[in-house]
Enzyme design. Structure first.
Site, mmCIF file in Angstrom:
data_model
loop_
_atom_site.group_PDB
_atom_site.id
_atom_site.type_symbol
_atom_site.label_atom_id
_atom_site.label_comp_id
_atom_site.label_asym_id
_atom_site.label_seq_id
_atom_site.Cartn_x
_atom_site.Cartn_y
_atom_site.Cartn_z
ATOM 1 N N ARG A 37 -10.475 -0.128 14.702
ATOM 2 C CA ARG A 37 -10.300 0.664 13.489
ATOM 3 C C ARG A 37 -11.300 0.176 12.448
ATOM 4 N NH1 ARG A 37 -4.372 1.124 10.702
ATOM 5 N NH2 ARG A 37 -4.912 -0.951 9.928
ATOM 6 N N MET A 96 9.441 25.023 1.378
ATOM 7 C CA MET A 96 8.705 24.093 0.521
ATOM 8 C C MET A 96 9.651 23.261 -0.351
ATOM 9 S SD MET A 96 5.721 24.783 -2.275
ATOM 10 C CE MET A 96 4.672 25.642 -1.115
ATOM 11 N N TYR A 137 13.278 31.513 6.437
ATOM 12 C CA TYR A 137 12.036 32.215 6.778
ATOM 13 C C TYR A 137 11.934 32.481 8.275
ATOM 14 C CZ TYR A 137 10.108 31.332 2.105
ATOM 15 O OH TYR A 137 9.865 31.309 0.763
ATOM 16 N N LYS A 143 0.847 -1.198 0.000
ATOM 17 C CA LYS A 143 0.000 0.000 0.000
ATOM 18 C C LYS A 143 0.883 1.249 0.000
ATOM 19 C CE LYS A 143 -0.312 -0.290 5.058
ATOM 20 N NZ LYS A 143 -1.089 -0.887 6.156
HETATM 21 C C1 LIG Z 1 -0.241 -1.806 6.914
HETATM 22 C C2 LIG Z 1 -0.761 -3.128 7.400
HETATM 23 C C3 LIG Z 1 0.111 -4.220 7.600
HETATM 24 C C4 LIG Z 1 1.615 -4.112 7.499
HETATM 25 O O1 LIG Z 1 2.170 -3.692 8.727
HETATM 26 P P1 LIG Z 1 3.766 -3.561 8.922
HETATM 27 O O2 LIG Z 1 3.913 -3.105 10.327
HETATM 28 O O3 LIG Z 1 4.225 -2.540 7.942
HETATM 29 O O4 LIG Z 1 4.347 -4.905 8.652
HETATM 30 C C5 LIG Z 1 -0.459 -5.455 7.895
HETATM 31 N N1 LIG Z 1 -1.797 -5.592 8.034
HETATM 32 C C6 LIG Z 1 -2.660 -4.556 7.894
HETATM 33 C C7 LIG Z 1 -4.113 -4.769 8.094
HETATM 34 C C8 LIG Z 1 -2.162 -3.285 7.596
HETATM 35 O O5 LIG Z 1 -3.016 -2.250 7.481
#
Ligand SMILES: *Cc1c(COP(=O)(O)O)cnc(C)c1O
Length: 369
Positions: A136, A313, A264, A38
């Site tokens: 979550r 930036m 800045y 991701k």
């Molecule tokens: C992002 C995620 C992972 C990966 O976690 P890491 O700590 O990067 O290994 C695994 N399972 C879910 C559901 C996630 O959202």
């Protein structure tokens, strides 16, 4: 390695291979390996990372959203792809591109069943997500009966896995809580299997879980940060190789005298003669303002140079006093020698945020030996 001539994120695919093999060595041969790619593979380029992992024989991928999975399919990735956080607007894409949704609520289930029906699907693979304490996404244990009753009446989908996500695998003080989550997941798995009449795959571990809770591997593990070379603890970091090195160059050197200031809001005041280097890298590239005023640092010809004043930036200014350097020289921001985790912690954040924040403006280059 070639010297940088602009700001680049150099990605070492042989380090990715090393990390993959290391994590593989921590799991049973029968346990499947899901690579979490991701967020552009945590900033590293999801296509190149997924291609490499597919060549190495990875079993599964996960992305957060349908669009991220579509990018992988467009690039020819054939492995199954779990979409961790699908939203109804992405359901057509999911089905058209053979992506597999995580079903985490009744609302999402109903909407996905409708989409599967519209696309005339039968036994479309879905993954049921259970909430065991992270609070979550996911169904609660008390919802299992209702959920499975509904699913057994529907032919459009088939449950290929059930999973949960642990809240604190890297925190040894939360061991009891984590074991409680694992136990709740086991109870859920038992009930789901009984009610479904077949056994989907079970998975719960992320990278730190793989290290700290090897007894909970079940049928698959999900690793993200470990593949990219960070293990959330020093002894694991020592075994892994960060795959990304953020490099830049010196655009300009300045000699400043006492009472001058840098950047800045005049945030850095010079007290005695200083040499400063201006670098073509700023908050629009992912080096946020918390790294300013000495919290972040870079390395010029092996010497540490703290960031002076506020991050702009497109630029930062660093203290190059006493460092043998010239305009055009290479600068290392983070990488195998100076980890993103250490840099992130000085700005009160974590490697995940620093890595995923490196913006698309920064050119990615790939090494593979
Ligand atoms: C992002 C995620 C992972 C990966 O976690 P890491 O700590 O990067 O290994 C695994 N399972 C879910 C559901 C996630 O959202």
């Amino acid at each position: 390695m070639p010297k940088a001539t602009e700001t680049v994120l150099e990605i070492d695919l042989s380090a990715l291979e090393h990390n993959y093999q290391y994590i593989r060595s921590k799991i049973k041969p029968s346990t499947k390996f899901l690579g979490v790619v991701k967020a552009f593979a945590y900033g590293n380029d999801s296509v190149r990372v997924a291609q490499k992992l597919e060549d190495l024989g990875i079993d599964y991928f996960a992305v957060a959203y349908a669009k991220e999975g579509e990018v992988l399919r467009d690039a020819g990735i054939k492995s199954p792809i779990l979409v961790l956080h699908p939203i109804p607007s992405g359901f057509d894409t999911i089905i058209e591109r053979c992506l597999e949704p995580s079903i985490y609520s009744e609302h999402i289930l109903d909407a996905f069943l409708e989409a599967a029906k519209k696309h005339s699907q039968k036994d479309y693979p879905i993954h049921l997500k259970f909430n065991t304490g992270l609070n979550r996404l996911g169904f609660k244990k008390a919802e299992v009966a209702r959920l499975i009753d509904k699913l057994t009446l529907r032919k459009e989908v088939k449950v290929v896995s059930i999973f949960s996500h642990l809240a604190a695998t890297e925190d040894k003080n939360e061991r009891e809580f984590t074991l409680g989550q694992i136990n709740t997941f086991k109870e859920i798995a038992l009930e789901v299997g009984e009610r479904l009449g077949y056994e989907p795959k079970h998975h719960i571990l992320n990278t730190s879980g793989i290290i700290n809770y090897p007894e909970a591997q079940f049928d698959m593990v999900r690793s993200g940060i470990g593949l990219y070379g960070y293990g959330n603890e020093a002894i694991i970091d020592a075994e892994l190789r960060p795959i990304a090195t953020l490099k830049t160059i010196i655009s300009q050197l300045h000699i400043l005298e006492a009472n001058e200031s840098v950047g800045y809001n005049r945030a850095f005041k010079v007290d005695s003669r200083k040499v400063t280097a201006t670098l073509p890298l700023g908050h629009a590239d992912g080096i946020g303002r918390p790294y300013g005023n000495g919290n972040g640092q870079v390395f010029i010809n092996g010497k540490m140079a703290p960031i002076l004043g506020n991050v702009c930036m497109d630029m930062i200014m660093v203290d190059a006093t006493g460092i043998d350097c010239k305009e055009g020289d290479e600068v290392i921001v983070f990488g195998p020698q100076t980890s993103a985790e250490k840099m992130a912690s000085r700005a009160n954040t974590i490697s995940y945020e620093l890595l995923t924040g490196i913006s698309q403006r920064v050119k990615r280059i790939f090494l593979d030996s």
